[in-house]
Motif scaffolding. Structure first.
Motif, PDB file in Angstrom:
ATOM      1  N   TYR A  75     -10.331   2.854  -0.468  1.00 36.02           N
ATOM      2  CA  TYR A  75      -9.316   2.368   0.464  1.00 36.02           C
ATOM      3  C   TYR A  75      -9.661   1.018   1.084  1.00 36.02           C
ATOM      4  CZ  TYR A  75      -7.426   7.133   0.298  1.00 36.02           C
ATOM      5  OH  TYR A  75      -6.898   8.334  -0.118  1.00 36.02           O
ATOM      6  N   PRO A 121      -2.779   8.783  -3.599  1.00 30.85           N
ATOM      7  CA  PRO A 121      -3.349   7.477  -3.257  1.00 30.85           C
ATOM      8  C   PRO A 121      -3.752   6.705  -4.516  1.00 30.85           C
ATOM      9  CG  PRO A 121      -4.971   9.209  -2.910  1.00 30.85           C
ATOM     10  CD  PRO A 121      -3.666   9.895  -3.209  1.00 30.85           C
ATOM     11  N   ASP A 123      -4.048   2.158  -6.033  1.00 29.12           N
ATOM     12  CA  ASP A 123      -3.811   0.741  -5.766  1.00 29.12           C
ATOM     13  C   ASP A 123      -2.515   0.326  -6.451  1.00 29.12           C
ATOM     14  OD1 ASP A 123      -3.863  -1.939  -5.265  1.00 29.12           O
ATOM     15  OD2 ASP A 123      -5.600  -2.377  -6.525  1.00 29.12           O
ATOM     16  N   TYR A 124      -1.401   0.450  -5.734  1.00 25.92           N
ATOM     17  CA  TYR A 124      -0.093   0.175  -6.316  1.00 25.92           C
ATOM     18  C   TYR A 124       0.290  -1.307  -6.279  1.00 25.92           C
ATOM     19  CZ  TYR A 124       0.589   5.239  -6.147  1.00 25.92           C
ATOM     20  OH  TYR A 124       0.451   6.594  -6.320  1.00 25.92           O
ATOM     21  N   ASP A 125      -0.360  -2.086  -5.412  1.00 25.09           N
ATOM     22  CA  ASP A 125       0.021  -3.493  -5.293  1.00 25.09           C
ATOM     23  C   ASP A 125      -1.011  -4.466  -5.855  1.00 25.09           C
ATOM     24  OD1 ASP A 125      -1.947  -3.276  -3.390  1.00 25.09           O
ATOM     25  OD2 ASP A 125      -0.631  -3.601  -1.672  1.00 25.09           O
ATOM     26  N   GLU A 131      -3.866   2.646  -1.591  1.00 26.77           N
ATOM     27  CA  GLU A 131      -2.923   2.891  -0.497  1.00 26.77           C
ATOM     28  C   GLU A 131      -2.734   4.392  -0.314  1.00 26.77           C
ATOM     29  OE1 GLU A 131       0.759   0.465  -0.711  1.00 26.77           O
ATOM     30  OE2 GLU A 131      -0.102  -0.238  -2.594  1.00 26.77           O
ATOM     31  N   ALA A 133      -0.487   7.321  -0.043  1.00 33.82           N
ATOM     32  CA  ALA A 133       0.863   7.480  -0.590  1.00 33.82           C
ATOM     33  C   ALA A 133       1.130   8.944  -0.881  1.00 33.82           C
ATOM     34  CB  ALA A 133       1.024   6.647  -1.870  1.00 33.82           C
ATOM     35  N   TRP A 142       8.601   8.034  -4.022  1.00 33.03           N
ATOM     36  CA  TRP A 142       7.224   7.601  -3.821  1.00 33.03           C
ATOM     37  C   TRP A 142       7.197   6.823  -2.510  1.00 33.03           C
ATOM     38  CZ3 TRP A 142       3.274   8.327  -7.667  1.00 33.03           C
ATOM     39  CH2 TRP A 142       3.724   8.994  -8.818  1.00 33.03           C
ATOM     40  N   TYR A 144       4.851   5.135   0.813  1.00 36.77           N
ATOM     41  CA  TYR A 144       3.560   4.514   1.084  1.00 36.77           C
ATOM     42  C   TYR A 144       3.332   4.429   2.586  1.00 36.77           C
ATOM     43  CZ  TYR A 144       4.848   3.199  -3.632  1.00 36.77           C
ATOM     44  OH  TYR A 144       5.281   3.236  -4.929  1.00 36.77           O
ATOM     45  N   SER A 146       1.045   2.609   4.418  1.00 38.36           N
ATOM     46  CA  SER A 146       0.529   1.404   5.060  1.00 38.36           C
ATOM     47  C   SER A 146       1.356   0.163   4.765  1.00 38.36           C
ATOM     48  CB  SER A 146      -0.917   1.159   4.602  1.00 38.36           C
ATOM     49  OG  SER A 146      -0.965   1.020   3.191  1.00 38.36           O
ATOM     50  N   THR A 147       2.508   0.307   4.113  1.00 40.41           N
ATOM     51  CA  THR A 147       3.340  -0.847   3.800  1.00 40.41           C
ATOM     52  C   THR A 147       4.795  -0.548   4.148  1.00 40.41           C
ATOM     53  OG1 THR A 147       3.888  -0.164   1.542  1.00 40.41           O
ATOM     54  CG2 THR A 147       1.825  -1.385   1.843  1.00 40.41           C
ATOM     55  N   ARG A 149       7.228  -1.287   2.022  1.00 38.56           N
ATOM     56  CA  ARG A 149       7.938  -1.378   0.756  1.00 38.56           C
ATOM     57  C   ARG A 149       8.991  -0.275   0.640  1.00 38.56           C
ATOM     58  NH1 ARG A 149       4.693  -0.689  -3.756  1.00 38.56           N
ATOM     59  NH2 ARG A 149       2.899   0.068  -2.598  1.00 38.56           N
TER      60      ARG A 149
END
Length: 305
Positions: A75, A121, A123-125, A131, A133, A142, A144, A146-147, A149
């Motif tokens: 993370y 969880p 790394d989608y970005d 992240e 998720a 889906w 997330y 912490s964002t 999006r």
């Protein structure tokens, strides 16, 4: 001279990990991201155990409860797997960052949404950090933590989420396994195209996608009673590999640090690993019968929970 170097290295590791709950002498090696550590979780004690890959030391950290879901991932982007759990009843994520040993707590998802959320969880970005998720099985969304999006709808009730970087662009792809027809459905982040492949036998195999070929792309793979089937991402061919027994737990990961996932199983305190770098076979005694190897926590059952 080599013995002296090893002793100095062990002392350095002990000093570096002194901030953990406790540290004691032991032997070992390995992990899922290739940092050469074995890692376990003891549900009865709520303790995470790691064992260094140079025969120096192991660390133990109290983090989580038996009823929590294990969600280990990197993370903080330091290349190490962080101890992390997700508490379904409250939707709370408890993450212990390996970079600074600080706690990160998020309230996201959980049983307030009819218990339909599954933690996914990854790394989608592509920023090098996983992240928090969840995949909401009732809606296929889906989400997330912490964002900001926009949620993406991909999958239906009964699917099993299996996100991974299948196209090699450095970002985890949204992906589900559909038990109804043993179909993998992958939404590639590199170009937005949908990939659909029938592979495996629902309810009979564990889903163990990982990069077994070392090309930077996760391969579709399944495991059952000592037999691995890998769909080579370079050739598209299905490659069988016999390794393990009926009561083993699949725990694939990069144990030799060469960037390629190794075939590995855990059996009541013993690790059996077929390293891809040499290749060679080795075993390691670490853990108890009821412990959960963290790499196994990254695999999925081939049926809807």
């Amino acid at each position: 001279m080599d013995t002296l170097r090893n002793k100095i290295k062990c002392i350095s590791i002990l000093l570096a990990t002194a901030g953990l709950t406790w540290v004691t002498a032991a032997a070992g090696q390995s992990e899922a991201k290739g940092n050469n550590e074995f890692a376990l979780f003891s549900p009865a004690k709520g303790v995470w155990y790691t064992n260094s890959g140079d025969g120096c030391a192991f660390a133990a950290i109290r983090w989580g409860m038996a009823t929590d879901k294990l969600v280990p991932a990197d993370y903080d982007g330091d290349g190490q797997m962080d101890a992390a759990v997700w508490r379904p009843a409250s939707g709370t994520w408890f993450i212990r960052r390996s970079s600074d040993a600080k706690a990160q707590i998020l309230n996201f998802g959980g049983n307030q949404i009819s218990g339909s959320d599954v933690p996914v969880p990854a790394d989608y970005d592509g920023d090098g950090k996983a992240e928090a998720a969840v995949w909401r099985s009732t809606t296929g969304e889906w989400l997330y933590g912490s964002t900001k999006r926009t949620p993406i709808v991909f999958g239906v009730a009964g699917d099993v989420p299996v996100p991974a970087d299948y196209d090699g662009d450095g970002r985890a792809d949204l992906a589900v396994y559909r038990p109804a027809d043993s179909r993998w459905m992958i939404l590639q982040s590199s170009d937005g195209t949908l990939r659909s492949v029938v592979f495996g036998k629902a309810g009979q195999q564990t889903l163990v996608p990982a990069d077994y070929t070392g090309d930077g792309k996760a391969d579709l793979a399944v495991y059952s009673t000592g037999k691995w089937l890998v769909m080579n991402s370079e050739t598209g061919e299905i490659e069988p590999f016999v390794f393990g027994f009926d009561d083993d737990i699949a725990a694939p990961g990069d144990y030799d640090g060469d960037g390629t996932a190794d075939f590995a199983v855990y059996r009541k305190g013993t690790w059996y690993i077929y390293e891809s770098g040499k290749p060679k076979f080795r075993t390691f005694e670490f853990g108890n019968a009821d412990d959960v190897p963290l790499n196994a926590a990254l695999t999925r059952n081939s049926f809807s929970p």
